[in-house]
Scaffold this motif. Sequence first.
Motif, mmCIF file in Angstrom:
data_model
loop_
_atom_site.group_PDB
_atom_site.id
_atom_site.type_symbol
_atom_site.label_atom_id
_atom_site.label_comp_id
_atom_site.label_asym_id
_atom_site.label_seq_id
_atom_site.Cartn_x
_atom_site.Cartn_y
_atom_site.Cartn_z
ATOM 1 N N LEU A 9 0.837 -1.202 0.000
ATOM 2 C CA LEU A 9 0.000 0.000 0.000
ATOM 3 C C LEU A 9 0.869 1.248 0.000
ATOM 4 O O LEU A 9 1.937 1.276 0.595
ATOM 5 N N SER A 10 0.375 2.300 -0.653
ATOM 6 C CA SER A 10 1.086 3.577 -0.569
ATOM 7 C C SER A 10 0.673 4.338 0.685
ATOM 8 O O SER A 10 1.358 5.259 1.095
ATOM 9 N N ILE A 11 -0.425 3.937 1.295
ATOM 10 C CA ILE A 11 -0.888 4.581 2.525
ATOM 11 C C ILE A 11 -0.390 3.760 3.719
ATOM 12 O O ILE A 11 -0.373 2.529 3.682
ATOM 13 N N PHE A 69 -9.909 9.231 -0.444
ATOM 14 C CA PHE A 69 -8.465 9.356 -0.244
ATOM 15 C C PHE A 69 -7.847 8.005 0.115
ATOM 16 O O PHE A 69 -6.802 7.629 -0.430
ATOM 17 N N ASP A 72 -8.003 5.787 -3.002
ATOM 18 C CA ASP A 72 -7.110 6.284 -4.045
ATOM 19 C C ASP A 72 -5.644 6.001 -3.739
ATOM 20 O O ASP A 72 -4.803 6.000 -4.639
ATOM 21 N N ASN A 73 -5.336 5.782 -2.475
ATOM 22 C CA ASN A 73 -3.958 5.517 -2.072
ATOM 23 C C ASN A 73 -3.715 4.054 -1.738
ATOM 24 O O ASN A 73 -2.788 3.720 -0.998
ATOM 25 N N GLY A 74 -4.553 3.188 -2.290
ATOM 26 C CA GLY A 74 -4.328 1.748 -2.172
ATOM 27 C C GLY A 74 -4.863 1.102 -0.922
ATOM 28 O O GLY A 74 -4.674 -0.089 -0.714
ATOM 29 N N ASP A 122 4.535 10.929 6.779
ATOM 30 C CA ASP A 122 3.539 10.670 5.733
ATOM 31 C C ASP A 122 3.077 12.025 5.202
ATOM 32 O O ASP A 122 2.049 12.561 5.590
ATOM 33 N N THR A 124 2.016 12.930 2.242
ATOM 34 C CA THR A 124 0.799 12.908 1.421
ATOM 35 C C THR A 124 -0.438 13.085 2.287
ATOM 36 O O THR A 124 -1.306 13.909 1.998
ATOM 37 N N THR A 125 -0.502 12.320 3.364
ATOM 38 C CA THR A 125 -1.660 12.419 4.262
ATOM 39 C C THR A 125 -1.681 13.756 4.982
ATOM 40 O O THR A 125 -2.741 14.378 5.116
ATOM 41 N N PHE A 128 -3.009 16.285 2.617
ATOM 42 C CA PHE A 128 -4.446 16.042 2.455
ATOM 43 C C PHE A 128 -5.230 16.595 3.649
ATOM 44 O O PHE A 128 -6.274 17.225 3.483
#
Length: 171
Positions: A9-11, A69, A72-74, A122, A124-125, A128
């Motif tokens: 996962l990217s998340i 979200f 979309d991030n796996g 993280d 990206t998060t 977001f």
Amino acid sequence: MKDIVRQKLSINVEIMDMLNKQIEKEAVSSSAYLAMASWCDHNGLLNSASFFYNQSSEEREHMLKIFKFINDNGGTAYSPEIKKVMHDFNSLEEIFEAALDQEIEITKSIHNLVQKARKLNDFTTEYFLQWFVNEQMEEEQTMRRALEIFDLMGDEPLKYIDERISQVREE
């Protein structure tokens, strides 16, 4: 097999789990605002009812934003179960006080998510979640403005207070 999939996962899994809990909190808020809108409708407070119907819709949008979200991030977003929501209130002021308390709790939860994302690097998060940080500041201010109407108008009939509720978001 599940552990292997999660490794790809990217998340971050811990963040994903926290975000899924946030989805539930947003869904509970949406349901609570529907209950508040219903109480207002039932008591002829049409501006306040409209205000809370809109709040309910916004909370659902927040929930869906987080839901998307994660996916979309796996990750895997989970549709939340809503437990019992309060439907009985003693006054419109009590409803707005409950709404402010609810928004403060959501703000704390968002801040905890940002803090965790920072700790885990993280980015990206964290990026977001900045939208939610700003949104929560606005949500709390809106509820505080509404409560100020009760302070300013004192013992005025509820009808006059309800008329001013429609102006809370416009200021």
